[in-house]
Design a protein around this motif. Structure first.
Motif: not given
Length: 428
Positions: A151-169
């Motif tokens: 199984x695979x996941x594909x996602x898109x996003x524009x940048x958010x705050x640099x400490x957003x959980x998606x970026x940090x984690x």
């Protein structure tokens, strides 16, 4: 990977991301109009054509409208997807779609019932639109359902705050996870009209430009220190210090405890002194799963300062700052420091005045930060004014992830009388 569409040419960045997206988690992130969404959807259709059986396929977005606009308007456009668009069957607002002969579940994450739909699923693949807008519990639940082999996941996003959980984690831990990601800038899309690109670049400045044109993870809207520029203000080596100004401390028990050491440098060749945040000590009780007592904090700070290299020459260690400025609410800790021979000073906690003090130093390029001060650097780009309080006429920062920033603000604002006379440039 063989092409799945007979449409427009793809950019080199799109071709590489499509071919390289072989991880369990694959993220296409970056600037607006950079081609990341088209690339991710081409890859998603290719995945569906060969997806493992025995599990559900899922498309997730913030709302039904954004799913329709951002995903299906693209998938069903013959100019983009070519003849493959005829194999996309979807009615706006419907709970399912048919893509390449496979049933695909459509889930909007802002619906309280949507997480319940995930709970009973076994997923063979997922596509997530605007991943940073998804609530963290929903995201974690989705990952836990991707249990079919392959199984695979594909996602898109524009940048958010640099400490957003998606970026940090996730993005910042890609080397630890089965995760690949590709950063897109506006210039990665060579098929845009040059006049449009020129106009778009002219319409954004400062942090907005970095976020929407360069695709960088910086705080744009409501940023407090919008004059902060890591390329200018972050250093990897320190000059000799004329004086070790002080230690700023933001006290925490369940919240992180932060101590920030600052020094005033000797004048440079232009006769300019600067303040440097030279080192940082941080204890996060939640991450460490252990709280420290006031006595343990005091002992740890003494041991930390003793190990810091002095900047006067190799082999010299131990720093004794002139001031120890402490969170004024930490009465018990201030008492403990007195007992241990320190001379602590309760901080001047005039928040907005302190913010102005720090902002003025940054704007004048009289404050620089060593790269080892990770807490302060993580927090500065996300430090923002509270929109809800602004609507009421109040200037107040959002109280979130600001522990190191508070430590620095306490120190610099409280000790102005000590460092302000030193900031005047000496005659060349």
């Amino acid at each position: 990977m063989t092409a799945v569409v007979d449409g427009p040419l793809l950019s080199p960045k799109q071709e590489f991301a499509i071919a390289d997206s072989t991880a369990r988690l694959n993220c296409f992130h970056g600037a607006i109009r950079s081609g990341k969404t088209v690339a991710s959807l081409i890859r998603w259709v290719a995945y569906i054509a060969n997806a493992p059986r025995g599990g559900s396929l899922v498309i997730v977005g913030k709302t039904a409208d954004t799913i329709s606009r951002n995903i299906f308007d693209v998938l069903m456009d013959p100019a983009i997807m070519g003849p493959i668009s005829r194999r996309i069957i979807y009615t706006r607002g419907a709970p399912t779609a048919n893509i390449m002969g496979r049933r695909v579940e459509i889930i909007s994450s802002n619906d309280a019932r949507s997480e319940n739909r995930l709970r009973g699923m076994t997923c063979a693949g997922a596509y997530v639109d605007e991943a940073t807008l998804i609530e963290r519990p929903f995201w974690d639940m989705l990952l836990s359902r991707l249990s079919v082999k392959g199984a695979q996941l594909f996602c898109t996003t524009n940048p958010d705050a640099p400490n957003h959980w998606f970026k940090k984690d996730f993005l910042d831990r890609s080397h630890e996870l089965d995760l690949k990601h590709w950063h897109f800038t506006l210039d990665d899309n060579p098929f845009l009209d040059p006049a449009y690109v020129k106009a778009l670049k002219a319409e954004f400045t400062g942090l907005w430009y970095k976020r929407f044109i360069e695709g960088l993870w910086v705080m744009a809207e409501g940023a407090i220190y919008d004059m902060w520029d890591p390329d200018i203000h972050v250093v990897t080596s320190l000059p000799p210090m004329e004086k070790w100004l002080g230690l700023g401390i933001d006290y925490g028990t369940t919240n992180p405890f932060n101590a920030l050491l600052a020094g005033v440098s000797v004048p440079d060749r232009m006769g300019q002194r600067r303040i440097y945040f030279a080192a940082e000590w941080r204890w996060d009780a939640r991450a460490q799963r252990r709280q420290l007592t006031d006595g343990e904090y005091s002992k740890a700070l003494s041991a930390w300062l003793a190990k810091i290299p002095d900047t006067y020459g190799p082999g010299t260690y131990g720093v004794k700052p002139q001031w120890t400025v402490v969170d004024p609410s930490a009465a018990s800790f201030i008492t403990q420091l007195y007992r241990d021979g320190w001379s602590p000073v309760p901080a001047d906690n005039s928040v907005n005045d302190g913010i102005r003090t720090v902002a003025n130093l940054i704007s004048a390029d009289q404050l620089r930060v060593h790269a080892s001060c990770k807490g302060w650097l993580d927090e500065v780009g996300s430090y923002a004014w509270d929109d809800r309080k602004a609507d009421k006429g109040e200037d107040s920062p959002i109280k979130l992830d600001d522990h190191a920033l508070d430590a620095g603000r306490y120190l610099l604002h409280t000790t102005q009388a000590a460092w302000l006379p030193l900031m005047e440039r000496l005659p060349a």
